[in-house]
Design a protein around this motif. Structure first.
Motif, mmCIF file in Angstrom:
data_model
loop_
_atom_site.group_PDB
_atom_site.id
_atom_site.type_symbol
_atom_site.label_atom_id
_atom_site.label_comp_id
_atom_site.label_asym_id
_atom_site.label_seq_id
_atom_site.Cartn_x
_atom_site.Cartn_y
_atom_site.Cartn_z
ATOM 1 N N MET A 1 29.978 10.436 70.504
ATOM 2 C CA MET A 1 30.196 11.606 69.648
ATOM 3 C C MET A 1 29.650 11.331 68.243
ATOM 4 O O MET A 1 29.941 10.298 67.642
ATOM 5 C CB MET A 1 31.684 11.943 69.580
ATOM 6 N N ILE A 2 28.856 12.269 67.711
ATOM 7 C CA ILE A 2 28.353 12.207 66.347
ATOM 8 C C ILE A 2 29.114 13.230 65.507
ATOM 9 O O ILE A 2 29.267 14.385 65.913
ATOM 10 C CB ILE A 2 26.848 12.511 66.298
ATOM 11 N N LEU A 3 29.595 12.800 64.341
ATOM 12 C CA LEU A 3 30.261 13.700 63.413
ATOM 13 C C LEU A 3 29.340 13.956 62.226
ATOM 14 O O LEU A 3 28.771 13.023 61.651
ATOM 15 C CB LEU A 3 31.574 13.095 62.915
ATOM 16 N N VAL A 4 29.224 15.222 61.850
ATOM 17 C CA VAL A 4 28.428 15.606 60.684
ATOM 18 C C VAL A 4 29.356 16.212 59.649
ATOM 19 O O VAL A 4 30.072 17.189 59.934
ATOM 20 C CB VAL A 4 27.327 16.616 61.062
ATOM 21 N N THR A 5 29.362 15.646 58.451
ATOM 22 C CA THR A 5 30.064 16.250 57.323
ATOM 23 C C THR A 5 29.028 16.935 56.428
ATOM 24 O O THR A 5 27.832 16.710 56.548
ATOM 25 C CB THR A 5 30.840 15.199 56.510
ATOM 26 N N GLY A 6 29.508 17.761 55.515
ATOM 27 C CA GLY A 6 28.597 18.427 54.594
ATOM 28 C C GLY A 6 27.653 19.409 55.262
ATOM 29 O O GLY A 6 26.573 19.703 54.738
ATOM 30 N N ALA A 7 28.052 19.959 56.396
ATOM 31 C CA ALA A 7 27.139 20.787 57.197
ATOM 32 C C ALA A 7 26.872 22.149 56.589
ATOM 33 O O ALA A 7 25.985 22.861 57.060
ATOM 34 C CB ALA A 7 27.687 20.952 58.609
ATOM 35 N N THR A 8 27.612 22.539 55.552
ATOM 36 C CA THR A 8 27.336 23.818 54.904
ATOM 37 C C THR A 8 26.447 23.644 53.678
ATOM 38 O O THR A 8 26.128 24.625 52.997
ATOM 39 C CB THR A 8 28.647 24.515 54.482
ATOM 40 N N GLY A 9 26.033 22.404 53.395
ATOM 41 C CA GLY A 9 25.209 22.130 52.225
ATOM 42 C C GLY A 9 23.729 22.076 52.555
ATOM 43 O O GLY A 9 23.297 22.286 53.696
ATOM 44 N N THR A 10 22.940 21.765 51.549
ATOM 45 C CA THR A 10 21.480 21.815 51.650
ATOM 46 C C THR A 10 20.942 20.917 52.745
ATOM 47 O O THR A 10 20.120 21.337 53.566
ATOM 48 C CB THR A 10 20.859 21.428 50.296
ATOM 49 N N ALA A 24 26.675 14.869 72.090
ATOM 50 C CA ALA A 24 28.028 15.322 71.749
ATOM 51 C C ALA A 24 28.137 15.345 70.236
ATOM 52 O O ALA A 24 28.025 14.303 69.583
ATOM 53 C CB ALA A 24 29.067 14.395 72.358
ATOM 54 N N VAL A 25 28.334 16.530 69.670
ATOM 55 C CA VAL A 25 28.309 16.699 68.220
ATOM 56 C C VAL A 25 29.581 17.407 67.773
ATOM 57 O O VAL A 25 30.014 18.388 68.375
ATOM 58 C CB VAL A 25 27.080 17.517 67.773
ATOM 59 N N ARG A 26 30.141 16.907 66.690
ATOM 60 C CA ARG A 26 31.273 17.572 66.034
ATOM 61 C C ARG A 26 30.892 17.795 64.578
ATOM 62 O O ARG A 26 30.359 16.890 63.924
ATOM 63 C CB ARG A 26 32.538 16.733 66.138
ATOM 64 N N VAL A 27 31.158 18.976 64.075
ATOM 65 C CA VAL A 27 30.843 19.330 62.695
ATOM 66 C C VAL A 27 32.150 19.538 61.944
ATOM 67 O O VAL A 27 33.006 20.307 62.373
ATOM 68 C CB VAL A 27 29.981 20.603 62.633
ATOM 69 N N MET A 28 32.286 18.835 60.827
ATOM 70 C CA MET A 28 33.499 18.920 60.013
ATOM 71 C C MET A 28 33.212 19.748 58.772
ATOM 72 O O MET A 28 32.220 19.531 58.073
ATOM 73 C CB MET A 28 33.935 17.507 59.617
ATOM 74 N N ALA A 29 34.091 20.717 58.475
ATOM 75 C CA ALA A 29 33.910 21.554 57.294
ATOM 76 C C ALA A 29 35.255 22.042 56.788
ATOM 77 O O ALA A 29 36.188 22.240 57.573
ATOM 78 C CB ALA A 29 33.017 22.749 57.623
ATOM 79 N N ALA A 36 26.446 27.128 59.970
ATOM 80 C CA ALA A 36 25.419 27.915 60.653
ATOM 81 C C ALA A 36 24.347 26.985 61.207
ATOM 82 O O ALA A 36 24.026 25.960 60.606
ATOM 83 C CB ALA A 36 24.790 28.923 59.696
ATOM 84 N N GLY A 37 23.818 27.343 62.370
ATOM 85 C CA GLY A 37 22.701 26.607 62.931
ATOM 86 C C GLY A 37 23.071 25.391 63.750
ATOM 87 O O GLY A 37 22.187 24.658 64.197
ATOM 88 N N ALA A 38 24.363 25.133 63.938
ATOM 89 C CA ALA A 38 24.774 23.971 64.735
ATOM 90 C C ALA A 38 24.428 24.203 66.200
ATOM 91 O O ALA A 38 24.337 25.343 66.665
ATOM 92 C CB ALA A 38 26.273 23.733 64.584
ATOM 93 N N PRO A 39 24.210 23.121 66.966
ATOM 94 C CA PRO A 39 23.957 23.288 68.399
ATOM 95 C C PRO A 39 25.068 24.104 69.061
ATOM 96 O O PRO A 39 26.235 24.024 68.660
ATOM 97 C CB PRO A 39 23.949 21.844 68.917
ATOM 98 N N ALA A 40 24.694 24.888 70.059
ATOM 99 C CA ALA A 40 25.658 25.783 70.699
ATOM 100 C C ALA A 40 26.868 25.037 71.242
ATOM 101 O O ALA A 40 27.986 25.562 71.234
ATOM 102 C CB ALA A 40 24.967 26.564 71.819
ATOM 103 N N ALA A 41 26.644 23.814 71.708
ATOM 104 C CA ALA A 41 27.734 23.045 72.299
ATOM 105 C C ALA A 41 28.536 22.255 71.268
ATOM 106 O O ALA A 41 29.508 21.580 71.622
ATOM 107 C CB ALA A 41 27.175 22.086 73.356
ATOM 108 N N ALA A 42 28.139 22.314 69.995
ATOM 109 C CA ALA A 42 28.830 21.528 68.978
ATOM 110 C C ALA A 42 30.250 22.036 68.762
ATOM 111 O O ALA A 42 30.524 23.240 68.817
ATOM 112 C CB ALA A 42 28.054 21.575 67.670
ATOM 113 N N GLU A 43 31.138 21.114 68.486
ATOM 114 C CA GLU A 43 32.525 21.438 68.149
ATOM 115 C C GLU A 43 32.640 21.501 66.626
ATOM 116 O O GLU A 43 32.269 20.545 65.937
ATOM 117 C CB GLU A 43 33.453 20.360 68.702
ATOM 118 N N VAL A 44 33.103 22.609 66.109
ATOM 119 C CA VAL A 44 33.267 22.770 64.668
ATOM 120 C C VAL A 44 34.751 22.706 64.342
ATOM 121 O O VAL A 44 35.546 23.473 64.903
ATOM 122 C CB VAL A 44 32.665 24.097 64.175
ATOM 123 N N VAL A 45 35.120 21.774 63.452
ATOM 124 C CA VAL A 45 36.536 21.567 63.150
ATOM 125 C C VAL A 45 36.787 21.707 61.651
ATOM 126 O O VAL A 45 35.930 21.403 60.830
ATOM 127 C CB VAL A 45 37.017 20.179 63.626
#
Length: 281
Positions: A1-10, A24-29, A36-45
């Motif tokens: 699993m990869i976590l991305v922070t700051g996904a609403t920034g530049t 496997a991607v999780r986006v933290m915000a 916006a623009g995250a992979p369709a299967a990404a989990e946004v938390v």
């Protein structure tokens, strides 16, 4: 699993768009609706650096994480401690090129240095991305270009080897998904140094309309920055501008083309792709 922070920034927005399908991607915000623009299967938390429980949930099962924080303070420390507890193996941190400049001692640079040292001592693998200024900083001129045909900036003749945020995002994807990047610090610049006055001239050419560059003196710049930022941040930005005037940010680094396997993007190329932001039509 990869976590991305700051996904609403530049940079974060561009990163999530570039992650390979099938990961496997999780986006933290803080505000998941803005992602916006995250992979369709990404989990946004929903999570916040100051909320230990939400951080623990966001980091559960994560093996690699992209760390981007925009506030000087304890956010990085909170994240690193939570990542250690969660068993994260690799953190890719967006830092800044100034940390390698011995003459840079402003608040923002000291904060980035402290975070780098924290990561180095964390026991986790780490990769440091150290970009110069983002080409997208020019978007701060969009309103005055549209309304008055003018760009106002401090020290318009000083050059910066600014970098396309899309290139930073691509470098981050490689660091997160490829072997061989642990323990590395990458300085990321564009292909050449360019001044604000030169950027203004290129924007004028692309827009097909005259633009005027208006140099701000230090006091006007201080007043403008103080209206937007706390005093210490404003002073840090002014100190950064002084170092740029002295030539500290004009150097071009070959790291980014080596990482991407292609030349780094130019300011003209970035501007062509974002021209609608500057157009009054």
């Amino acid at each position: 699993m990869i976590l991305v922070t700051g996904a609403t920034g530049t940079v974060g927005r561009e990163l999530v768009r570039r992650l390979p399908a099938g990961l496997a991607v999780r986006v933290m915000a803080r505000e998941p609706a803005r992602v916006a623009g995250a992979p369709a299967a990404a989990e946004v938390v929903r999570a916040d650096y100051g909320d230990p429980r939400s951080l623990a949930r966001a980091l559960d099962g994560v093996k690699a994480a992209f760390l981007l924080t925009g506030r000087v303070g304890d956010d990085d420390e909170h994240f690193v401690r939570a990542a250690q507890s969660a068993g994260v193996r690799h953190v890719v941190k967006l830092s800044a090129a100034a940390v390698a400049d011995p003459h840079a001692d402003d608040l923002i640079t000291r904060w980035q240095r402290a975070t780098e040292e924290l990561l180095r001592g964390s026991g986790m693998d780490w990769t440091l991305l150290r970009p110069r200024a983002f080409m997208s900083n020019a978007l701060s001129w969009a309103a005055s270009i549209r309304s008055d045909g003018v760009v106002r900036a401090l020290y318009g003749g000083s050059a910066n080897a600014c970098v396309d945020p899309r290139d930073i995002a691509e470098a981050a994807v490689r660091a997160l998904t490829e072997d061989g990047h642990a323990g590395r610090a990458y300085t990321l610049t564009g292909p050449g140094a360019i001044s604000a006055a030169e950027q203004t001239a290129q924007l004028a050419e692309l827009l097909g309309r005259p633009l005027r560059f208006e140099e701000l003196g230090p006091q006007r710049a201080r007043t403008a920055l103080a209206a937007r930022y706390p005093r210490e941040i404003a002073e840090a930005l002014l100190a950064s501008a002084e170092r740029q005037r002295a030539g500290a940010k004009a150097g071009v680094d070959a790291t980014l083309p080596g990482l991407l396997g292609r030349p780094a993007g130019t300011f003209r190329g970035w501007a062509e792709d974002h021209l609608s932001a500057f157009s009054s039509l």
